[in-house]
Design a protein around this motif. Structure first.
Motif, PDB file in Angstrom:
ATOM      1  N   GLY A  61       0.808  -1.209   0.000  1.00 24.45           N
ATOM      2  CA  GLY A  61       0.000   0.000   0.000  1.00 24.45           C
ATOM      3  C   GLY A  61       0.842   1.260   0.000  1.00 24.45           C
ATOM      4  N   VAL A  62       1.949   1.240   0.714  1.00 21.64           N
ATOM      5  CA  VAL A  62       2.858   2.391   0.741  1.00 21.64           C
ATOM      6  C   VAL A  62       3.469   2.589  -0.647  1.00 21.64           C
ATOM      7  N   ILE A  63       3.882   1.510  -1.252  1.00 24.63           N
ATOM      8  CA  ILE A  63       4.495   1.592  -2.582  1.00 24.63           C
ATOM      9  C   ILE A  63       3.510   2.187  -3.585  1.00 24.63           C
ATOM     10  N   LEU A  64       2.306   1.657  -3.615  1.00 25.12           N
ATOM     11  CA  LEU A  64       1.326   2.083  -4.605  1.00 25.12           C
ATOM     12  C   LEU A  64       0.741   3.464  -4.328  1.00 25.12           C
ATOM     13  N   SER A  65       0.736   3.878  -3.080  1.00 27.78           N
ATOM     14  CA  SER A  65       0.147   5.184  -2.762  1.00 27.78           C
ATOM     15  C   SER A  65       1.149   6.342  -2.882  1.00 27.78           C
ATOM     16  N   HIS A  66       2.392   6.044  -3.235  1.00 28.26           N
ATOM     17  CA  HIS A  66       3.406   7.085  -3.416  1.00 28.26           C
ATOM     18  C   HIS A  66       4.121   6.907  -4.762  1.00 28.26           C
ATOM     19  N   PRO A  67       3.364   6.933  -5.861  1.00 28.20           N
ATOM     20  CA  PRO A  67       4.003   6.669  -7.163  1.00 28.20           C
ATOM     21  C   PRO A  67       5.074   7.687  -7.543  1.00 28.20           C
ATOM     22  N   GLU A  68       4.909   8.929  -7.102  1.00 31.24           N
ATOM     23  CA  GLU A  68       5.901   9.953  -7.452  1.00 31.24           C
ATOM     24  C   GLU A  68       7.219   9.757  -6.708  1.00 31.24           C
ATOM     25  N   ASP A  69       7.172   9.007  -5.621  1.00 30.02           N
ATOM     26  CA  ASP A  69       8.368   8.742  -4.821  1.00 30.02           C
ATOM     27  C   ASP A  69       8.928   7.343  -5.056  1.00 30.02           C
ATOM     28  N   SER A  70       8.333   6.619  -6.008  1.00 29.74           N
ATOM     29  CA  SER A  70       8.690   5.214  -6.212  1.00 29.74           C
ATOM     30  C   SER A  70       9.253   4.962  -7.599  1.00 29.74           C
ATOM     31  N   ARG A  71      10.111   3.960  -7.660  1.00 31.07           N
ATOM     32  CA  ARG A  71      10.589   3.423  -8.924  1.00 31.07           C
ATOM     33  C   ARG A  71      10.377   1.920  -8.838  1.00 31.07           C
TER      34      ARG A  71
END
Length: 93
Positions: A61-71
């Protein structure tokens, strides 16, 4: 990372860290089977998001809810997890 993903290697984990250093993204996560998840790298700046998780929640959930901060990094080996003795026997050979 999880202990039930036996095909995830040290090279996989090093690649996540390398991608973080190259991109500066707070989250670098594996992408496989049409989803994102572990193994994943979280920089210190992502810790508050992880600390906010409830005990029954995972980091997806953290990964998917922060797409601008994720690669997301392709990691097909993470799709295989072994949860039962029968699955272990099937992959052992």
């Amino acid at each position: 990372t999880l202990a039930d993903q036996p095909f995830v290697t040290t090279e996989t984990l090093a690649g996540l860290a390398r991608t973080h250093h190259q991109t500066g993204k707070a989250i670098v996560a594996a992408q496989y089977s049409g989803t994102a998840g572990v193994p994943a790298f979280f920089s210190r700046s992502a810790f508050p998001w992880l600390h906010a998780l409830l005990p029954h929640q995972g980091c997806k959930g953290v990964i998917l809810s922060h797409p601008e901060d994720s690669r997301l990094v392709d990691c097909p080996e993470a799709a295989i997890d072994i949860d039962t003795p029968e699955e272990y026997e099937a992959y052992k050979g």
